[in-house]
Design a protein around this motif. Structure first.
Motif, mmCIF file in Angstrom:
data_model
loop_
_atom_site.group_PDB
_atom_site.id
_atom_site.type_symbol
_atom_site.label_atom_id
_atom_site.label_comp_id
_atom_site.label_asym_id
_atom_site.label_seq_id
_atom_site.Cartn_x
_atom_site.Cartn_y
_atom_site.Cartn_z
ATOM 1 N N SER A 188 0.824 -1.219 0.000
ATOM 2 C CA SER A 188 0.000 0.000 0.000
ATOM 3 C C SER A 188 0.856 1.266 0.000
ATOM 4 N N PHE A 189 2.121 1.152 0.444
ATOM 5 C CA PHE A 189 3.006 2.316 0.425
ATOM 6 C C PHE A 189 3.591 2.575 -0.965
ATOM 7 N N MET A 190 3.439 1.624 -1.851
ATOM 8 C CA MET A 190 4.191 1.690 -3.112
ATOM 9 C C MET A 190 3.327 2.014 -4.322
ATOM 10 N N VAL A 191 2.071 2.346 -4.093
ATOM 11 C CA VAL A 191 1.155 2.450 -5.241
ATOM 12 C C VAL A 191 0.400 3.770 -5.299
ATOM 13 N N TRP A 192 0.831 4.747 -4.468
ATOM 14 C CA TRP A 192 -0.008 5.927 -4.296
ATOM 15 C C TRP A 192 -0.322 6.669 -5.586
ATOM 16 N N ALA A 193 0.622 6.663 -6.542
ATOM 17 C CA ALA A 193 0.423 7.528 -7.710
ATOM 18 C C ALA A 193 -0.575 6.955 -8.710
ATOM 19 N N HIS A 194 -1.150 5.761 -8.400
ATOM 20 C CA HIS A 194 -2.199 5.299 -9.326
ATOM 21 C C HIS A 194 -3.446 6.172 -9.215
ATOM 22 N N HIS A 195 -3.493 7.017 -8.187
ATOM 23 C CA HIS A 195 -4.595 7.988 -8.090
ATOM 24 C C HIS A 195 -4.325 9.217 -8.947
ATOM 25 N N MET A 196 -3.134 9.273 -9.557
ATOM 26 C CA MET A 196 -2.697 10.521 -10.199
ATOM 27 C C MET A 196 -2.262 10.317 -11.649
ATOM 28 N N TYR A 197 -2.761 9.248 -12.278
ATOM 29 C CA TYR A 197 -2.329 8.995 -13.656
ATOM 30 C C TYR A 197 -2.580 10.212 -14.547
ATOM 31 N N THR A 198 -3.680 10.921 -14.283
ATOM 32 C CA THR A 198 -4.008 12.054 -15.162
ATOM 33 C C THR A 198 -3.300 13.341 -14.756
ATOM 34 N N SER A 199 -2.553 13.294 -13.646
ATOM 35 C CA SER A 199 -1.818 14.502 -13.228
ATOM 36 C C SER A 199 -0.547 14.673 -14.038
ATOM 37 N N GLY A 200 -0.174 13.653 -14.756
ATOM 38 C CA GLY A 200 1.034 13.728 -15.570
ATOM 39 C C GLY A 200 2.217 13.094 -14.897
ATOM 40 N N MET A 201 2.734 12.036 -15.518
ATOM 41 C CA MET A 201 3.957 11.410 -15.000
ATOM 42 C C MET A 201 4.597 10.627 -16.148
ATOM 43 N N PRO A 202 5.886 10.349 -16.026
ATOM 44 C CA PRO A 202 6.543 9.623 -17.118
ATOM 45 C C PRO A 202 5.903 8.258 -17.340
ATOM 46 N N VAL A 203 5.996 7.770 -18.559
ATOM 47 C CA VAL A 203 5.347 6.497 -18.876
ATOM 48 C C VAL A 203 5.946 5.357 -18.050
ATOM 49 N N GLU A 204 7.262 5.461 -17.724
ATOM 50 C CA GLU A 204 7.881 4.417 -16.886
ATOM 51 C C GLU A 204 7.227 4.382 -15.509
ATOM 52 N N ALA A 205 6.956 5.554 -14.977
ATOM 53 C CA ALA A 205 6.299 5.630 -13.658
ATOM 54 C C ALA A 205 4.885 5.067 -13.743
ATOM 55 N N GLN A 206 4.205 5.385 -14.833
ATOM 56 C CA GLN A 206 2.855 4.837 -15.009
ATOM 57 C C GLN A 206 2.898 3.310 -15.052
#
Lengths: 160, 530
Positions: free
Chosen positions: B300-318
């Motif tokens: 649960s500590f490692m997945v937080w940015a799945h709430h932010m896919y539309t905020s913009g992030m590199p494709v590797e991070a996605q």
């Protein structure tokens, strides 16, 4: 840091008429507590530093306060983990052994002279010749009252 | 009275007389059972407050067009419905369970720090009042969403300050509660009760407390930076001053995603007590349940940015966040498998607690699957901020956490009150809740897939039918909870006397070593566990 209570020779006598023993509830595995505290402290430090590098340094004080709080709770718990209280009526002697925060104390009273007196906050104490020791640290109010009744009866019975 | 006698504990004695009485019993209580009771009643009150807010939202959405409330008030309702339900209702409910049950399940006389326990509870009512008072501030409540994203939150009216203080207060309460739970479980177990012999409910709370301690400072930091941006000239989240509003999202979701599991994991614990009891079998795969729970917590500590896919992030991070999120399905699948395997070839009966547990199992799994759908980045980009997400998290939070809480309340109500609830009414409560819950939220999947955005008071005409169905379901669900209140009050006031062990399959210490109702003081002398 948990230690078993010390049973000295007097207490081991099978003939003791009445004994009472209560200990602070403790199942602490100090190494486990260190592991839990250490891993949390390390994790929180990494997170706080990580966010600080990203510009959100105000996570640091909150993480620090929390690590301190958890550390204090762990230390306080460990400090009390070996505490116990033991009382024995053996012939003319009333023997009390108390361990609090790692320090052991032993008291011996003459059964004919010792008095049971009420103390503060529902506690009671054994008093004789200017010495006084509180009894019933690790039990509830009603258990303490039961113990007090039992002790009063036994002390009074011995006198008369 | 010899030593053995002195140490034995006559529980029948405990129930006589010695309880403090009057209002001060509750104000000054350090008794874990009293504090647990207060937590549970508080959470139910907040559940009603948050529920009324939900009904205001659903009333407005009953038909397209602006019907009942102003848009800013609507936004305020969505904000405080979320905050109150998460922080005021569900979390305190499970803390109430923890208070009642952990000492009894580990053979302890009380929590490790009883006075701190009292303070933890009494911080909640002022925080709740702050959240409610925020509605009456100039400009009304802060319509910023429960996530309190910047720059909305840095520009909102004075209600935002009250909200920030409320979140701080609730956080302090949670941290104190967590420290108490960790020290209680580690230090106060009965002799012989090793960690791997503990009931799973205790394990889930140990892991939850760990999560809470790990993420609460992050939330506290986030809202404090919001406060300083608002009033003290800082620019943490202000792009014009060199700050970064997306940083707030990262901080919030670093707290927010584990928060989902802070709510869900104790629910797993409750269900793991109830299903074996009504299957008359031990929990299948106890050790794997413990490890699966810990794995979920770590992931649960490692997945937080799945709430932010539309905020913009590199494709590797996605890609990373997509795979990491999907990975959570593995330990969750282990748990679902174990619950089903526990029931396999068991002597099943379907009393109300079991029905709610099965409802949990079925609907939580459904919510988990829609979570998997949302974990896939390209799909999430389409569904982000639509009603599909609303449906997903209500399947997890309501059908997951709330159904589990109901299961737990019906399961332990006899132990708490000494009286039995009305089984027929309990079953009515379950079926009404199950049906109306699905009427409310299942159709929201279709709304989301069709593109209806969340947090809007008005919508296009093509969404009208499903919104009407959802609103009818919401009112039915809300009214069903009044039946629950009636069942609980009836049980307390005029329920039949419960036997010591009303559930023959229940095997944890509170059922096997304590009378019913649980005595005022239990386990002054710890039982020895073989």
């Amino acid at each position: 840091m948990t230690s078993e209570p010390h049973y000295d020779a007097d207490f081991a006598e099978a003939g003791a008429e009445f004994t009472y023993f209560r200990r602070h509830c403790s199942s602490l595995d100090w190494r486990l507590m260190q592991l839990v505290f250490g891993s949390l402290a390390l994790f929180l430090t990494l997170v706080a530093v990580g966010f600080a590098i990203a510009g959100a340094w105000l996570v640091i004080p909150f993480a620090g306060v929390e690590i301190a709080g958890l550390g204090f709770a762990a230390w306080w718990t460990a400090k009390r983990s070996g505490d116990f209280e033991r009382l024995a009526l053996d012939g003319d002697r009333v023997i009390v052994e108390i361990r609090e925060q790692g320090q052991s104390r032993q008291f011996e009273f003459n059964r004919c002279w010792v008095r049971l007196v009420s103390g503060n906050a529902g506690m009671f104490a054994l008093r004789s010749h200017g010495r006084e020791v509180a009894i019933g640290r690790f039990c509830s109010e009603e258990s303490r009252q039961t113990l007090a009744r039992e002790l009063r009866n036994r002390l009074a019975g011995h006198r008369f | 009275m010899d030593a053995a006698h002195a140490q034995s504990h006559d529980h029948s004695h405990d129930d006589h007389g010695h309880k403090p009485s009057g209002i001060m019993r509750w104000v000054k209580s350090t008794n874990h059972k009293d504090i647990g009771t207060m937590y549970l009643w508080f959470s139910f009150c907040m559940f009603l407050v948050g529920g009324v807010m939900a009904l205001i939202i659903r009333s407005e959405l009953f038909q397209p067009g602006l019907q009942i409330v102003r848009p800013d008030f609507f936004n305020s309702m969505t904000t405080y419905h979320g905050l109150i339900m998460v922080f005021g209702a569900i979390m305190p409910a499970f803390v109430g369970f923890a208070n009642w049950l952990i000492p009894m399940q580990i053979g302890a006389p009380d929590m490790a720090f009883p006075r701190m326990n009292n303070l933890s509870f009494w911080l909640l009512p002022p925080a709740a009042l702050l959240l409610i008072a925020a509605q009456f501030m100039p400009g009304g409540g802060a319509g910023v969403g429960w996530t309190m994203y910047a720059p909305l939150s840095t520009q909102a009216g004075p209600a935002m300050d009250l909200t920030i203080f409320a979140v701080h207060t609730l956080g302090i309460s949670s941290i104190m509660g967590s420290i108490n739970i960790i020290t209680t479980i580690l230090n106060m177990r009965a002799p012989g009760l090793t960690l791997m012999k503990m009931p799973l409910f205790c394990w889930t709370w140990l892991i939850t407390a760990y999560l809470l301690v790990a993420v609460m400072p992050v939330l506290a930091g986030a809202v404090t930076m919001t406060l300083t941006d608002r009033h003290f000239g800082t620019h943490f989240f202000n792009a014009a001053g060199g700050g970064d509003p997306v940083l707030y999202q990262h901080i919030f979701w670093f707290f927010g995603h584990p928060e989902v599991y802070i709510i869900a994991i104790p629910a797993f614990g409750v269900v793991s007590q109830v299903i074996p009891a009504f299957s008359r079998k031990p929990l299948f795969g106890y050790a794997s349940m413990v490890y699966a729970t810990a794995s979920i917590a770590i992931l649960s500590f490692m997945v937080w940015a799945h709430h932010m896919y539309t905020s913009g992030m590199p494709v590797e991070a996605q890609l990373y966040f997509m795979y990491a999120t999907a990975l959570i399905a593995v330990p969750t699948g282990v748990k679902v498998f174990n619950w089903v395997a526990t029931m396999w070839k068991g002597s099943l009966t379907f009393e109300t607690p079991m029905l709610f547990s099965l409802g949990f199992l079925f609907l939580f799994t459904l919510g988990g699957f829609t979570g998997l759908v949302l974990s896939i980045t390209p799909v999430d980009v389409q569904l982000h901020d639509t009603y599909y997400v609303v449906a997903h998290f209500h399947y997890v939070m309501v059908a997951g956490a709330l159904f589990s809480a109901f299961a737990g309340i019906y399961f332990w109500l006899p132990k708490w009150t000494g009286k039995m609830y009305n089984e027929t009414l309990g079953k009515w409560h379950f079926w009404l809740s199950l049906v109306f819950f699905n009427v409310t939220f299942f159709v929201q999947h279709f709304l989301g897939l069709a593109g209806m955005p969340r947090r809007i008071p008005d919508y296009a005409l093509q969404f009208a039918e499903f919104n009407m169905i959802s609103s009818i379901g919401a009112f039915g669900f809300g009214l069903s909870q009044l039946l629950f209140l009636y069942i609980v009050i009836k049980c307390i006031t005029s329920g039949e006397k419960a036997p010591d062990k009303p559930w023959e399959g229940a095997d944890s210490l509170e059922w096997t070593h304590l009378p019913t109702p649980a005595p005022w003081h239990s386990f002054e002398t710890p039982p020895v566990i073989k």
